[in-house]
Enzyme design. Sequence first.
Site, PDB file in Angstrom:
ATOM      1  N   SER A 128       0.829  -1.205   0.000  1.00 22.36           N
ATOM      2  CA  SER A 128       0.000   0.000   0.000  1.00 22.36           C
ATOM      3  C   SER A 128       0.862   1.253   0.000  1.00 22.36           C
ATOM      4  CB  SER A 128      -0.874  -0.015   1.249  1.00 22.36           C
ATOM      5  OG  SER A 128      -1.384   1.257   1.533  1.00 22.36           O
ATOM      6  N   TYR A 153      -2.226   0.414  10.330  1.00 28.71           N
ATOM      7  CA  TYR A 153      -2.416  -0.290   9.050  1.00 28.71           C
ATOM      8  C   TYR A 153      -1.170  -0.126   8.177  1.00 28.71           C
ATOM      9  CZ  TYR A 153      -3.591  -0.995   4.209  1.00 28.71           C
ATOM     10  OH  TYR A 153      -3.553  -1.402   2.899  1.00 28.71           O
ATOM     11  N   LYS A 157       1.880  -2.900   6.764  1.00 23.80           N
ATOM     12  CA  LYS A 157       2.341  -3.059   5.387  1.00 23.80           C
ATOM     13  C   LYS A 157       3.854  -2.849   5.295  1.00 23.80           C
ATOM     14  CE  LYS A 157      -1.561  -4.198   3.518  1.00 23.80           C
ATOM     15  NZ  LYS A 157      -1.775  -5.557   2.989  1.00 23.80           N
TER      16      LYS A 157
HETATM   17  C1  WQD Z   1      -9.348   8.809   1.538  1.00 24.53           C
HETATM   18  C2  WQD Z   1      -9.591  10.244   1.978  1.00 24.53           C
HETATM   19  C3  WQD Z   1     -10.138  10.434   4.302  1.00 24.53           C
HETATM   20  C4  WQD Z   1     -14.054   8.577   4.274  1.00 24.53           C
HETATM   21  C5  WQD Z   1      -6.914   3.708   1.428  1.00 24.53           C
HETATM   22  C6  WQD Z   1      -7.093   2.293   1.844  1.00 24.53           C
HETATM   23  C7  WQD Z   1      -5.784   1.655   2.138  1.00 24.53           C
HETATM   24  C8  WQD Z   1      -4.790   1.924   1.054  1.00 24.53           C
HETATM   25  C9  WQD Z   1      -4.698   3.403   0.746  1.00 24.53           C
HETATM   26  C10 WQD Z   1      -4.776  -0.001  -0.375  1.00 24.53           C
HETATM   27  C11 WQD Z   1      -8.974  10.517   3.348  1.00 24.53           C
HETATM   28  C12 WQD Z   1     -11.281  10.919   3.421  1.00 24.53           C
HETATM   29  C13 WQD Z   1     -12.818   9.051   3.869  1.00 24.53           C
HETATM   30  C14 WQD Z   1     -15.060   9.496   4.672  1.00 24.53           C
HETATM   31  C15 WQD Z   1     -13.554  11.310   4.233  1.00 24.53           C
HETATM   32  N1  WQD Z   1      -5.124   1.253  -0.133  1.00 24.53           N
HETATM   33  N2  WQD Z   1     -12.588  10.396   3.850  1.00 24.53           N
HETATM   34  N3  WQD Z   1     -14.772  10.832   4.627  1.00 24.53           N
HETATM   35  O1  WQD Z   1      -7.244   6.277   4.095  1.00 24.53           O
HETATM   36  O2  WQD Z   1      -6.288   6.957   1.843  1.00 24.53           O
HETATM   37  O3  WQD Z   1      -6.511   4.501   2.511  1.00 24.53           O
HETATM   38  O4  WQD Z   1      -6.003   3.815   0.395  1.00 24.53           O
HETATM   39  O5  WQD Z   1      -4.150  -0.710   0.324  1.00 24.53           O
HETATM   40  O6  WQD Z   1      -6.069   0.273   2.232  1.00 24.53           O
HETATM   41  O7  WQD Z   1      -7.899   2.289   2.989  1.00 24.53           O
HETATM   42  O8  WQD Z   1      -8.511   5.873   1.940  1.00 24.53           O
HETATM   43  O9  WQD Z   1     -10.841   6.174   1.249  1.00 24.53           O
HETATM   44  O10 WQD Z   1     -10.342   5.832   3.726  1.00 24.53           O
HETATM   45  O11 WQD Z   1      -9.717   7.974   2.645  1.00 24.53           O
HETATM   46  O12 WQD Z   1     -13.321  12.529   4.202  1.00 24.53           O
HETATM   47  O13 WQD Z   1     -16.202   9.113   5.063  1.00 24.53           O
HETATM   48  O14 WQD Z   1     -10.998  10.424   2.139  1.00 24.53           O
HETATM   49  O15 WQD Z   1      -9.979  11.257   5.443  1.00 24.53           O
HETATM   50  O16 WQD Z   1      -8.500  11.868   3.362  1.00 24.53           O
HETATM   51  P1  WQD Z   1      -7.082   6.009   2.662  1.00 24.53           P
HETATM   52  P2  WQD Z   1      -9.934   6.398   2.418  1.00 24.53           P
END
Ligand code: WQD
Length: 345
Positions: A128, A153, A157
Amino acid sequence: MKKKKILVTGGTGYIGSHTIVELIEAGYDVVCADNCINSDESSLQGIHELTGVKIPFYRVDLCDREHSECIFTDHPDLSGIIHFAALKAVGESVEKPVLYFRNNLNSLLNMLEMCLKYNISSFIFSSSCTVYGDTETCPVDEQTPLKEAASPYGRTKQMGEEMICDCLANSKTQSILLRYFNPAGAHASGLLGESPMNAPQNLVPAITEAAIGKRQELTVFGTDYPTRDGSCVRDYIHVSDLARAHVLALNYLLSGKQAEAVDIYNLGIGQGLSVLEIIQAFEQVTGVKLPYRMGDRRPGDVVAIYSDYSKASKNLKWKPNFGVEDIMRTAWTWEQNRSMKTKSY
Ligand code: WQD
């Protein structure tokens, strides 16, 4: 010629199920293992509808070494493992670090032990972009130094990559670590998509749930970040582009083209979009006005990250076919199909 057989762990999950479809269409035989703690076994039905193939399925906790080993005694002809099985929500990992370390690392350790014991020739690991930590430099390439992970998390990784390098060094197993950026979207058929058992933590499924009324509104986690509009920037990659990259990585390993014991590839589309821009893209593509509010930052989030994927293009001959509009269109179609099936909310 006999088809090569691949074990896909976490195969009823989001990326795993899409990858199984691509593997079958590329001529591989597939065995699936999953404990379904955060995925729906019904994705096997979607795989069957799309490919006509009913794959052998083991509902097993890969942290349980003894029960996992039967997969390898039943299938002594496995050519490779694609290891997706892991918990993957950044925010949840901050709340439940013990669960994340136990689940993600014990399952990986068992699979590494099986690689060595059963001479599995290829091991592809679901890594990731979170391994880069809160990087100041974007885009990141595979040489970008890793900073401290911003969440448990991300640390699982980082540790997972180290464990693979140590355990598979001087072994018969060659490995590729695929560093995903932000997987999103759904299969163009509308038959496969993200179907977590628990409330989705990721942005795009949270958007489609708010849009269809499964949740009252979306919360934007932080609008005071040092970015162009104050919300976090990520590199969203369509899940089908990601799935296809796994087949290309497997072909590359099985063809003997990789010299190194372990190699690493970024998989993103090289475009950074903010949360607010993603919301805007969803509204433009679907015509649906999204109910959302501005909320506090989410612990564990990094400010901004997006990829340089040129190494995957050069070696694996991979490039993304889909953009953010395709992500929004397919994610929305999937949510509508899913909600029609379970009209219970
Ligand atoms: C993205 C942005 C949140 C939900 C993911 C996967 C992880 C890895 C990397 C593969 C952040 C914002 C989210 C919400 C929001 N991929 N958000 N409101 O944390 O970048 O990680 O990609 O391995 O496994 O989880 O992704 O979609 O959770 O968040 O504002 O209800 O959206 O704060 O800035 P993240 P995400």
